[in-house]
Design an enzyme around this catalytic site. Structure first.
Site: not given
Ligand code: NAG
Ligand code: NAG
Ligand code: NAG
Length: 302
Positions: A156-158
């Site tokens: 997950l990057e955001h």
């Protein structure tokens, strides 16, 4: 085979106490030592070679396809950077025949994913299960035919701490079937190095993840690569999860945090392997690894 047995989930505070107590009793003798496990991400570059070639290289004990990068609002998309899907089902089966499980990673660097509600998490589970695993809804397109993948990774990057990756994880765990026509589903996550990674914390705290690949790169807290301090926190927080050292395969593979093979061998692995739940290394990614032979250079030491 790379399959490992999973232990049942426990309340969060109990394992912390247990691991402290066990390491107190057993001391350094309880070190895990080498495992030979190298996980690689594949699917981010069209000219990185095929999935089949990655598995045939003999370098990897798990390959993670990346990314399913659209979900949460009723539409789904798998982005493999233009790799042809033709024959992919056979390639997956070939990898599995060689003892290399193939997982699918959700999330990534795009902005079109979220899991705001339990309902969206359960819908994503249904999509994954019917498209890539043992489900068989008639109206679902299966890009890999009857090939049945081996796991789901969360990258997950955001997102926010209130998103429902915990619900997704719990649902996936229910389908971790070890008998009959079913099989083990490797549940993994690939967080940032700084502990905790709030986007995925709620999910990891279920205690049911098999592996966590900590990205010791591209993070202000790990600008110099491996951090003994962060490693200690990750390994202590999830004693029943195997923790992997996530590494860039070359200086070009990350903005910061590259660790050369000699330093890895001398200064990083001896520290990491003292943890009883050291799992191995994760290499980002196949494209850079193919060019640098990073995995080939470190394989004997992991
Ligand atoms: C799928 O289609 C087959 C053949 O048309 C049918 O027998 C079966 O009941 C369907 N399964 C589901 C889950 O709808
Ligand atoms: C969402 O699912 C989680 C875990 O399965 C559960 O604890 C929670 O109560 C659910 N929330 C709602 C609003 O249903
Ligand atoms: C990669 O490095 C290892 C260790 O130095 C070496 O044995 C191997 O031949 C190399 N592979 C390639 C493709 O260069």
């Amino acid at each position: 085979m790379a399959f490992t047995h999973r232990r049942p989930p426990l309340a969060v505070s109990l394992p912390l106490i247990c691991v402290a107590f066990i390491s107190f009793l057993a001391g350094p003798a309880s070190a895990q030592g080498k495992t030979g496990q190298v996980t690689v991400f594949w699917g981010r570059h069209r000219d990185e070679g095929s999935l089949r070639e990655a598995c045939d290289s003999g370098l990897y004990s798990m390959v993670i396809m990346s990314f399913l990068d659209v979900y949460g609002s009723g539409t789904y998309n798998l982005d493999l950077s233009g790799h042809s899907l033709a024959g992919m089902g056979d390639a997956i089966k070939r990898c599995q025949f060689l003892g290399v499980p193939v997982s699918i990673s959700i999330g990534g660097f795009g902005g079109a994913y979220s899991l705001p509600t339990n309902q969206s998490a359960l819908a994503l589970f249904d999509h994954l299960w019917n498209t890539y695993f043992g489900g068989s809804l008639n109206d679902t397109r299966r890009p890999f035919g009857d090939a049945w993948l081996d796991g789901v990774d969360m990258f997950l990057e955001h997102g926010t701490p209130t998103e429902r990756y915990d619900t997704l994880a719990l649902e996936l765990a229910k389908h971790n079937i070890r008998a009959g026509d079913g099989k083990l589903l490797h549940l993994t996550a690939t967080p940032h190095c700084r502990f905790p990674d709030t986007r995925i914390k709620e999910a990891l705290d279920t205690g049911i993840f098999e592996r966590i690949h900590v990205r010791f790169y591209d993070d202000p807290d790990c600008a110099a690569g491996f951090s003994t301090k962060e490693w200690a926190k990750w390994t202590a927080a999830y004693p029943f999860t195997k923790i992997y050292v996530g590494l860039p395969a070359s200086p070009q593979a990350a903005k910061s945090g590259y660790t050369d093979p000699a330093t890895l061998r001398r200064a990083v692995l001896p520290v990491a392997q003292k943890a009883t739940n050291y799992g191995g290394v994760m290499v980002w990614d196949r494209y850079f690894d193919k060019r640098s032979n990073y995995s080939g250079s470190i394989k004997n030491w992991v």
